[in-house]
Design an enzyme around this catalytic site. Structure first.
Site, PDB file in Angstrom:
ATOM      1  N   SER A 285       0.819  -1.215   0.000  1.00 16.45           N
ATOM      2  CA  SER A 285       0.000   0.000   0.000  1.00 16.45           C
ATOM      3  C   SER A 285       0.853   1.266   0.000  1.00 16.45           C
ATOM      4  O   SER A 285       2.039   1.235   0.302  1.00 16.45           O
ATOM      5  CB  SER A 285      -0.920   0.018   1.226  1.00 16.45           C
ATOM      6  OG  SER A 285      -1.575  -1.203   1.381  1.00 16.45           O
TER       7      SER A 285
HETATM    8  N1  SAH Z   1      -0.126  -5.006   3.962  1.00 17.30           N
HETATM    9  C1  SAH Z   1       0.279  -5.548   2.711  1.00 17.30           C
HETATM   10  C2  SAH Z   1      -0.692  -5.113   1.644  1.00 17.30           C
HETATM   11  C3  SAH Z   1      -0.974  -6.166   0.657  1.00 17.30           C
HETATM   12  S1  SAH Z   1      -2.328  -5.818  -0.442  1.00 17.30           S
HETATM   13  C4  SAH Z   1       1.713  -5.144   2.424  1.00 17.30           C
HETATM   14  O1  SAH Z   1       2.265  -4.371   3.191  1.00 17.30           O
HETATM   15  O2  SAH Z   1       2.309  -5.629   1.471  1.00 17.30           O
HETATM   16  C5  SAH Z   1      -3.618  -6.748   0.292  1.00 17.30           C
HETATM   17  C6  SAH Z   1      -3.369  -8.205   0.471  1.00 17.30           C
HETATM   18  O3  SAH Z   1      -4.565  -8.825   0.930  1.00 17.30           O
HETATM   19  C7  SAH Z   1      -2.967  -8.955  -0.813  1.00 17.30           C
HETATM   20  O4  SAH Z   1      -1.700  -9.523  -0.612  1.00 17.30           O
HETATM   21  C8  SAH Z   1      -4.057 -10.023  -0.953  1.00 17.30           C
HETATM   22  O5  SAH Z   1      -3.556 -11.248  -1.439  1.00 17.30           O
HETATM   23  C9  SAH Z   1      -4.555 -10.159   0.475  1.00 17.30           C
HETATM   24  N2  SAH Z   1      -5.901 -10.720   0.634  1.00 17.30           N
HETATM   25  C10 SAH Z   1      -7.027 -10.407  -0.067  1.00 17.30           C
HETATM   26  N3  SAH Z   1      -8.070 -11.129   0.399  1.00 17.30           N
HETATM   27  C11 SAH Z   1      -7.594 -11.909   1.411  1.00 17.30           C
HETATM   28  C12 SAH Z   1      -8.194 -12.875   2.270  1.00 17.30           C
HETATM   29  N4  SAH Z   1      -9.484 -13.181   2.179  1.00 17.30           N
HETATM   30  N5  SAH Z   1      -7.415 -13.486   3.204  1.00 17.30           N
HETATM   31  C13 SAH Z   1      -6.085 -13.189   3.294  1.00 17.30           C
HETATM   32  N6  SAH Z   1      -5.465 -12.288   2.508  1.00 17.30           N
HETATM   33  C14 SAH Z   1      -6.207 -11.643   1.568  1.00 17.30           C
END
Ligand code: SAH
Length: 199
Positions: free
Chosen positions: A55
């Protein structure tokens, strides 16, 4: 932009010294693919894997601020992706028990590798859309992917006086549990990766 410029930008937004210090200490470049490393300190989201993004620093700082982290807490991040936010949480909140749940296997593996020294952090592969019941209750829950509506089960997994921060569509909500009552605040105008929810 370099790291110092990014920190100055976040400072202007009025984030706490604790939050700024965490952005200073944790190397964002360690959490992103080689080809995007030169953009590591842009105040922008960056692609990581399979449509997931790390993000935007401003958005992360905004959510971390709403979490009102303290030391010695039990904290869950749903959608822990690259592990960058887990590392920031571990910096801000000392001696805490921190869990990350992420659905994409490749990201679980790479984030575990980067955070191998983060003894307080555990990363679990799976669907976190209903939280992580077996480790509940949590003092803080951060959802890093955007749901269509607020999942009830997450509120149930909050401890007494717990705080849940989550994006719903294009807003960030801060939901506080105080004497089992809900105190809710909404902040509009953000963009997130969708939270994948099973039917
Ligand atoms: N905080 C992370 C942001 C990643 S973007 C960082 O610092 O890199 C959001 C993430 O949520 C993605 O990696 C996606 O795969 C995950 N995601 C989406 N739906 C999900 C679910 N139901 N359970 C676990 N992870 C999920």
């Amino acid at each position: 932009m370099n790291k110092q410029q990014l920190i100055q930008e976040l400072k202007k937004e009025g984030f706490s010294d604790k939050i700024l210090k965490a952005f200073e200490t944790i190397k964002r470049e360690d959490f992103i693919p080689e080809k995007f490393k030169e953009y590591a300190y842009e105040n922008e989201p960056l692609p990581i894997e399979e449509g997931a993004t790390i993000s935007q620093p401003y958005t992360i700082a905004f959510m971390l601020n709403l979490l009102e982290l303290k030391d010695n807490q039990k904290i869950l991040e749903i959608g822990s992706g690259s592990g960058y936010v887990l590392a920031l949480i571990n910096e801000i909140s000392k001696n805490s028990e921190i869990y990350g749940i992420e659905r994409i296997k490749g990201l679980v593996e790479s984030s575990k590798k980067i955070l191998k020294d983060g003894k307080n952090i555990q990363i679990i592969q799976g669907d976190g859309s209903k939280g992580l019941k077996e480790k509940a209750p949590f003092d803080r829950i951060l959802v890093s992917a955007s749901a269509d509506k607020i999942p009830e089960s997450l509120f149930e997994q909050l401890s007494k006086n717990g705080i849940l921060v989550l994006p719903v569509q294009n807003s960030i909500f801060q939901i506080k549990k105080i004497n089992n009552q809900i105190i809710e605040k909404e902040f509009r105008g953000f963009v997130f990766v969708p939270l994948i929810e099973k039917e």
